[in-house]
Design a protein around this motif. Structure first.
Motif, short mmCIF file in Angstrom:
data_model
loop_
_atom_site.label_atom_id
_atom_site.label_comp_id
_atom_site.label_asym_id
_atom_site.label_seq_id
_atom_site.Cartn_x
_atom_site.Cartn_y
_atom_site.Cartn_z
N THR A 20 79.80 28.17 -64.01
CA THR A 20 79.85 26.85 -64.61
C THR A 20 81.29 26.50 -65.01
O THR A 20 82.12 27.39 -65.25
N LEU A 21 81.53 25.20 -65.08
CA LEU A 21 82.85 24.72 -65.48
C LEU A 21 82.70 23.41 -66.24
O LEU A 21 81.99 22.50 -65.79
N GLU A 22 83.34 23.32 -67.39
CA GLU A 22 83.45 22.06 -68.12
C GLU A 22 84.92 21.69 -68.18
O GLU A 22 85.73 22.39 -68.79
N LYS A 23 85.26 20.60 -67.51
CA LYS A 23 86.66 20.20 -67.41
C LYS A 23 86.80 18.70 -67.62
O LYS A 23 86.12 17.91 -66.94
N ASP A 24 87.63 18.32 -68.55
CA ASP A 24 87.88 16.91 -68.86
C ASP A 24 86.58 16.15 -69.14
O ASP A 24 86.44 14.98 -68.78
N GLY A 25 85.64 16.84 -69.77
CA GLY A 25 84.38 16.19 -70.13
C GLY A 25 83.34 16.16 -69.02
O GLY A 25 82.26 15.60 -69.21
N TYR A 26 83.63 16.76 -67.87
CA TYR A 26 82.69 16.78 -66.75
C TYR A 26 82.16 18.20 -66.54
O TYR A 26 82.90 19.18 -66.69
N LEU A 27 80.88 18.26 -66.18
CA LEU A 27 80.22 19.54 -65.99
C LEU A 27 79.99 19.80 -64.51
O LEU A 27 79.50 18.93 -63.78
N PHE A 28 80.32 21.01 -64.06
CA PHE A 28 80.14 21.40 -62.67
C PHE A 28 79.49 22.78 -62.60
O PHE A 28 79.72 23.64 -63.46
N VAL A 29 78.71 22.98 -61.55
CA VAL A 29 78.12 24.29 -61.26
C VAL A 29 78.61 24.71 -59.88
O VAL A 29 78.58 23.93 -58.93
N TYR A 38 80.49 27.99 -50.51
CA TYR A 38 80.16 27.72 -51.90
C TYR A 38 79.63 26.29 -52.02
O TYR A 38 80.01 25.41 -51.23
N GLY A 39 78.77 26.08 -52.99
CA GLY A 39 78.28 24.75 -53.28
C GLY A 39 78.77 24.31 -54.65
O GLY A 39 78.56 25.01 -55.64
N LEU A 40 79.47 23.18 -54.71
CA LEU A 40 79.94 22.61 -55.97
C LEU A 40 78.99 21.48 -56.35
O LEU A 40 78.81 20.54 -55.58
N LEU A 41 78.37 21.58 -57.52
CA LEU A 41 77.28 20.68 -57.88
C LEU A 41 77.53 20.01 -59.22
O LEU A 41 78.14 20.60 -60.12
N SER A 42 77.04 18.78 -59.34
CA SER A 42 77.07 18.07 -60.61
C SER A 42 75.98 17.01 -60.58
O SER A 42 75.39 16.74 -59.52
N VAL A 43 75.69 16.41 -61.73
CA VAL A 43 74.71 15.33 -61.82
C VAL A 43 75.42 14.12 -62.40
O VAL A 43 75.90 14.17 -63.55
N ILE A 44 75.51 13.04 -61.63
CA ILE A 44 76.35 11.91 -62.03
C ILE A 44 75.64 10.58 -61.80
O ILE A 44 74.60 10.51 -61.14
N PHE A 118 71.88 24.80 -68.62
CA PHE A 118 70.69 25.57 -68.96
C PHE A 118 70.34 26.49 -67.79
O PHE A 118 70.33 26.07 -66.64
N TYR A 119 70.07 27.73 -68.13
CA TYR A 119 69.73 28.74 -67.12
C TYR A 119 68.23 28.96 -67.11
O TYR A 119 67.60 29.11 -68.16
N ASN A 120 67.65 28.94 -65.90
CA ASN A 120 66.26 29.34 -65.75
C ASN A 120 66.18 30.40 -64.66
O ASN A 120 67.20 30.88 -64.18
N ASP A 121 64.99 30.76 -64.27
CA ASP A 121 64.83 31.88 -63.34
C ASP A 121 65.44 31.64 -61.97
O ASP A 121 65.66 32.58 -61.22
N VAL A 122 65.68 30.39 -61.62
CA VAL A 122 66.10 30.09 -60.25
C VAL A 122 67.53 29.57 -60.17
O VAL A 122 68.29 29.97 -59.31
N ASN A 123 67.93 28.67 -61.06
CA ASN A 123 69.27 28.11 -60.95
C ASN A 123 69.81 27.69 -62.31
O ASN A 123 69.23 27.99 -63.35
N ILE A 124 70.93 26.99 -62.27
CA ILE A 124 71.57 26.46 -63.47
C ILE A 124 71.43 24.94 -63.43
O ILE A 124 71.74 24.31 -62.42
N GLU A 125 70.95 24.35 -64.52
CA GLU A 125 70.76 22.91 -64.57
C GLU A 125 71.70 22.27 -65.57
O GLU A 125 72.08 22.87 -66.58
N ILE A 126 72.06 21.02 -65.28
CA ILE A 126 72.80 20.19 -66.23
C ILE A 126 71.78 19.23 -66.83
O ILE A 126 71.24 18.37 -66.13
N SER A 127 71.49 19.40 -68.09
CA SER A 127 70.40 18.62 -68.69
C SER A 127 70.65 18.44 -70.18
O SER A 127 71.55 19.04 -70.76
#
Length: 290
Positions: A20-29, A38-44, A118-127
């Motif tokens: 995970t990365l929090e940079k300049d107020g933005y969250l990335f997985v 690699y997959g770079l993911l976010s919810v925008i 948030f971490y669950n059994d399968v992945n990391i979520e932005i929520s």
């Protein structure tokens, strides 16, 4: 990239291959996809010239293999990128978001709120925490009897092929693969869900139908033996009656070899399916705020 290089920029998570990365107020997985990808993911928010920006990433960045926005989930698939190039790409993405006033939103409610990883059994979520309190994350239970029925229906085709291929050995591999695919997804189709008991039940269903298929093959072997040795035509029921006295150890050994080959392909198919399904899973029973 090596793990140590990634961890100079991203934060390691309990989920293997996720950062995970929090940079300049933005969250990335960042998710490791294997084979240097690699997959770079976010919810925008979906607004502004986002589609043009996504296309531009693929065209102008040599490391970007694919980029997309689906249901507010922004993703970039990266191939053989180094940590410096990744940092430059992040700066470019964040600059675009800022210029177009695009903000992170919750994966579930799609609202601007106080977000976290948030971490669950399968992945990391932005929520947001509010949504996670409302959403039920629990292990769904499959319907055992309906699932077994689905697996049985699925096994009809490979069992039929197994029986008619008793003189064609090269069909053994695809038969084993078909047993795995159709038993698994047959159970999942009628059982509504695939859990641990579903995996065991569908696998055993495939094995049982496989042995039944081999038994039928033995009966037809008896029919063929009467025709070849004594030029006598016998029916299936007649051959079934005399089969126990004609099937010896060597015949059983040959049949066992076929079964072992199919079991190997069946097992390999199941392992591959389970790995793929686990990566795609959407039902969890553990939540941890990172």
């Amino acid at each position: 990239m090596k793990k140590k290089e990634i961890e100079t920029l991203f934060k390691k998570t309990p989920k293997k291959g996720f950062y995970t990365l929090e940079k300049d107020g933005y969250l990335f997985v960042l998710e490791s996809l294997g084979l240097f990808k690699y997959g770079l993911l976010s919810v925008i928010e979906e607004k502004g010239p986002l589609n043009e920006f996504i296309d531009r990433l693929v065209i102008h960045n040599q490391y970007v293999e694919r980029s997309y926005i689906v249901n507010n989930e922004f993703g970039v698939v990266l191939n053989r990128i180094d940590i410096n190039a990744l940092e430059l790409l992040l700066d470019e993405i964040i600059a675009f978001f800022k210029d177009n006033h695009i903000e992170n939103i919750c994966l579930h409610c799609h609202q601007r709120k106080d977000l976290a990883f948030f971490y669950n059994d399968v992945n990391i979520e932005i929520s947001c925490e509010e949504c996670l309190q409302e959403v039920e994350y629990k292990e769904h239970s499959s319907h055992l009897l309906r699932g077994i029925l689905g697996a049985l229906i699925g096994c009809i085709i490979p069992t039929f092929l197994f029986i008619i291929s008793r003189h064609i050995g090269y069909l053994i591999a695809p038969v084993g693969i078909l047993y795995g695919l159709l038993a698994y997804y047959g159970y999942k189709k009628l059982g509504y869900y695939m859990d641990k008991k579903g995996i065991c039940a569908s696998f055993l269903t495939a094995v049982v139908t496989m042995f039944l298929g081999q038994s039928v093959r033995y009966v037809y072997d008896v029919v063929d033996a009467f025709q070849a040795n004594w030029k006598i035509k016998v029916s299936f029921s007649e051959a079934l009656g005399v089969m126990p006295g004609l099937i010896n150890g060597s015949v059983l050994a040959v049949g066992l070899v076929y079964l072992i080959y199919i079991l190997v392909f069946l097992l390999v198919t199941y392992v591959i399916i389970i790995i793929i399904e686990k990566r795609k899973g959407h039902h969890f029973n553990v939540i941890e705020k990172l």
